[in-house]
Scaffold this active site. Structure first.
Site, PDB file in Angstrom:
ATOM      1  N   ALA A 146       0.809  -1.236   0.000  1.00  0.00           N
ATOM      2  CA  ALA A 146       0.000   0.000   0.000  1.00  0.00           C
ATOM      3  C   ALA A 146       0.833   1.274   0.000  1.00  0.00           C
ATOM      4  CB  ALA A 146      -0.953  -0.011   1.186  1.00  0.00           C
ATOM      5  N   SER A 147       2.111   1.126  -0.228  1.00  0.00           N
ATOM      6  CA  SER A 147       2.989   2.292  -0.256  1.00  0.00           C
ATOM      7  C   SER A 147       2.701   3.193  -1.465  1.00  0.00           C
ATOM      8  CB  SER A 147       4.417   1.747  -0.349  1.00  0.00           C
ATOM      9  OG  SER A 147       5.316   2.598   0.208  1.00  0.00           O
ATOM     10  N   VAL A 159       5.395  -9.816   2.010  1.00  0.00           N
ATOM     11  CA  VAL A 159       4.281 -10.778   2.127  1.00  0.00           C
ATOM     12  C   VAL A 159       4.721 -12.226   1.886  1.00  0.00           C
ATOM     13  CG1 VAL A 159       2.395  -9.161   1.604  1.00  0.00           C
ATOM     14  CG2 VAL A 159       3.522 -10.397  -0.284  1.00  0.00           C
ATOM     15  N   SER A 202      -5.952 -10.318 -11.394  1.00  0.00           N
ATOM     16  CA  SER A 202      -5.628  -9.528 -12.586  1.00  0.00           C
ATOM     17  C   SER A 202      -6.361 -10.090 -13.794  1.00  0.00           C
ATOM     18  CB  SER A 202      -4.125  -9.589 -12.864  1.00  0.00           C
ATOM     19  OG  SER A 202      -3.842  -9.039 -14.116  1.00  0.00           O
ATOM     20  N   TYR A 258       3.041 -14.749 -13.673  1.00  0.00           N
ATOM     21  CA  TYR A 258       2.078 -13.787 -13.111  1.00  0.00           C
ATOM     22  C   TYR A 258       0.636 -14.302 -13.282  1.00  0.00           C
ATOM     23  CZ  TYR A 258      -0.094  -9.110 -12.502  1.00  0.00           C
ATOM     24  OH  TYR A 258      -0.848  -8.038 -12.094  1.00  0.00           O
TER      25      TYR A 258
HETATM   26  N1  NAD Z   1      -1.500  -1.757 -12.665  1.00  0.00           N
HETATM   27  C1  NAD Z   1      -2.239  -2.627 -13.296  1.00  0.00           C
HETATM   28  O1  NAD Z   1      -2.582  -2.428 -14.474  1.00  0.00           O
HETATM   29  C2  NAD Z   1      -2.695  -3.883 -12.613  1.00  0.00           C
HETATM   30  C3  NAD Z   1      -3.576  -4.722 -13.314  1.00  0.00           C
HETATM   31  C4  NAD Z   1      -4.022  -5.881 -12.715  1.00  0.00           C
HETATM   32  C5  NAD Z   1      -3.628  -6.201 -11.436  1.00  0.00           C
HETATM   33  N2  NAD Z   1      -2.770  -5.388 -10.772  1.00  0.00           N
HETATM   34  C6  NAD Z   1      -2.387  -5.799  -9.424  1.00  0.00           C
HETATM   35  O2  NAD Z   1      -2.668  -4.751  -8.519  1.00  0.00           O
HETATM   36  C7  NAD Z   1      -1.781  -4.826  -7.404  1.00  0.00           C
HETATM   37  C8  NAD Z   1      -1.130  -3.476  -7.184  1.00  0.00           C
HETATM   38  O3  NAD Z   1      -0.309  -3.200  -8.295  1.00  0.00           O
HETATM   39  P1  NAD Z   1       0.109  -1.717  -8.766  1.00  0.00           P
HETATM   40  O4  NAD Z   1      -0.267  -1.594 -10.172  1.00  0.00           O
HETATM   41  O5  NAD Z   1      -0.356  -0.720  -7.773  1.00  0.00           O
HETATM   42  O6  NAD Z   1       1.693  -1.902  -8.752  1.00  0.00           O
HETATM   43  P2  NAD Z   1       2.846  -1.111  -8.037  1.00  0.00           P
HETATM   44  O7  NAD Z   1       4.093  -1.775  -8.504  1.00  0.00           O
HETATM   45  O8  NAD Z   1       2.689   0.356  -8.193  1.00  0.00           O
HETATM   46  O9  NAD Z   1       2.591  -1.440  -6.481  1.00  0.00           O
HETATM   47  C9  NAD Z   1       2.846  -2.696  -5.921  1.00  0.00           C
HETATM   48  C10 NAD Z   1       3.193  -2.509  -4.456  1.00  0.00           C
HETATM   49  O10 NAD Z   1       3.484  -3.803  -3.902  1.00  0.00           O
HETATM   50  C11 NAD Z   1       4.664  -3.692  -3.118  1.00  0.00           C
HETATM   51  N3  NAD Z   1       5.338  -4.991  -3.031  1.00  0.00           N
HETATM   52  C12 NAD Z   1       6.066  -5.614  -3.990  1.00  0.00           C
HETATM   53  N4  NAD Z   1       6.556  -6.765  -3.516  1.00  0.00           N
HETATM   54  C13 NAD Z   1       6.126  -6.873  -2.227  1.00  0.00           C
HETATM   55  C14 NAD Z   1       6.305  -7.838  -1.208  1.00  0.00           C
HETATM   56  N5  NAD Z   1       7.046  -8.934  -1.415  1.00  0.00           N
HETATM   57  N6  NAD Z   1       5.731  -7.627  -0.017  1.00  0.00           N
HETATM   58  C15 NAD Z   1       4.996  -6.510   0.218  1.00  0.00           C
HETATM   59  N7  NAD Z   1       4.795  -5.545  -0.700  1.00  0.00           N
HETATM   60  C16 NAD Z   1       5.360  -5.739  -1.911  1.00  0.00           C
HETATM   61  C17 NAD Z   1       5.518  -2.640  -3.837  1.00  0.00           C
HETATM   62  O11 NAD Z   1       6.523  -2.109  -2.991  1.00  0.00           O
HETATM   63  C18 NAD Z   1       4.451  -1.636  -4.251  1.00  0.00           C
HETATM   64  O12 NAD Z   1       4.222  -0.664  -3.263  1.00  0.00           O
HETATM   65  C19 NAD Z   1      -0.788  -5.946  -7.728  1.00  0.00           C
HETATM   66  O13 NAD Z   1      -1.204  -7.143  -7.104  1.00  0.00           O
HETATM   67  C20 NAD Z   1      -0.916  -6.078  -9.229  1.00  0.00           C
HETATM   68  O14 NAD Z   1      -0.546  -7.355  -9.679  1.00  0.00           O
HETATM   69  C21 NAD Z   1      -2.293  -4.237 -11.322  1.00  0.00           C
END
Ligand code: NAD
Length: 246
Positions: free
Chosen positions: A13-14, A64, A142, A155
């Protein structure tokens, strides 16, 4: 007697989608644990903004995929807020490679974070939710789990696993009033999609019926709906993808 403020844990959630979910849940009255492997982009500002809403947010560092760190994170939540009502399993990574170029470590790393991470966090909160008489879990899957995106075998497998996991947990813990759903976002404007190769990025935009990436806040509103209004919705996968995959 005044109702106790409920607590939500949001992993990853950062920044990105998780950051928006944390803020949206705070706007809907929750105290929030912002958990992440690192503190990035505007995390502190998000905490201050939540504070201004009259809600509390704390940052708890946890990977996680590491069970001990996850258990410590949940313990810290209980110490700080005394309860955990909502878990949003949002943390996720991608390491995209065609299968012939994918190293076993690249396969395993994505499975460890995106699937085992969901297992670790869910298992750690369940005893507290059972004891409290209920809870809500939202898992971020996703569209890649559904549409066969080349380069994402690791993924897509992890995110597909998240959907099956969600349905199982919903059935196993309905008796304890624990609601568990998954969301499958499409093409959302975060660092994950900012870092796509430009050619792929342009193609994705062309395929998108609404012609734009979704906003993290739009995903956050759906999570918030499930958490605040979704008492009779469980075991479901809900798509949010501008009609890119139906
Ligand atoms: N952006 C998209 O288009 C999209 C589409 C489908 C699904 N998602 C999913 O949504 C979620 C959020 O993705 P986002 O787009 O905000 O990506 P992002 O990369 O901006 O954020 C992901 C966050 O997860 C944290 N993270 C990574 N590895 C970690 C770990 N081992 N333990 C704890 N935290 C960890 C990162 O530090 C980051 O803050 C993810 O699960 C991603 O797969 C994103």
């Amino acid at each position: 007697m005044e109702k106790e403020v409920e607590t939500a844990i949001v992993t990853g959630a950062s920044r990105g989608i998780g950051k928006a979910i944390a803020f949206e849940l705070a706007q809907n009255g929750f105290n929030v644990v912002i958990s992440d492997i690192e503190k990035t982009d505007g995390c502190e500002e998000n905490i201050e903004n939540i504070d201004e809403l009259g809600r509390e947010a704390i940052f708890v560092k946890a990977d996680v995929s590491d069970r001990d760190q996850v258990e410590d994170m949940v313990e810290k939540t209980i110490e700080e807020f005394g309860r955990v009502d909502v878990l949003v399993n949002n943390a996720g990574i991608n390491i995209d490679k065609m299968l012939t170029n994918m190293a076993p470590e690249q396969w395993q790393k994505v499975i460890d974070v995106d699937l085992t991470g969901v297992f670790n966090c869910t298992q750690a909160v369940l005893p507290h939710m059972i004891q409290q008489g209920g809870g809500k879990i939202v898992n971020i899957s996703s569209m890649s789990a559904l549409d066969g995106t080349p380069g994402q075998a690791n993924y897509a497998s992890a995110k597909g696993g998240v959907i099956s996991f969600t349905k199982t947990i919903a059935m196993e813990y309905a008796q304890h009033n624990i609601i568990c759903n998954a969301i499958a976002p499409g093409f959302i404007k975060t660092r994950m999609t900012d870092e796509m190769p430009p050619g792929l990025f342009r193609n994705r935009l062309k395929e998108n019926p609404l012609g734009r990436r979704g906003k993290p806040e739009e995903v956050a509103k759906l999570v918030s709906f499930l958490v605040t209004e979704g008492d009779y919705i469980t075991g479901q996968l809900i798509n949010i993808n501008a009609g890119e995959y139906i």
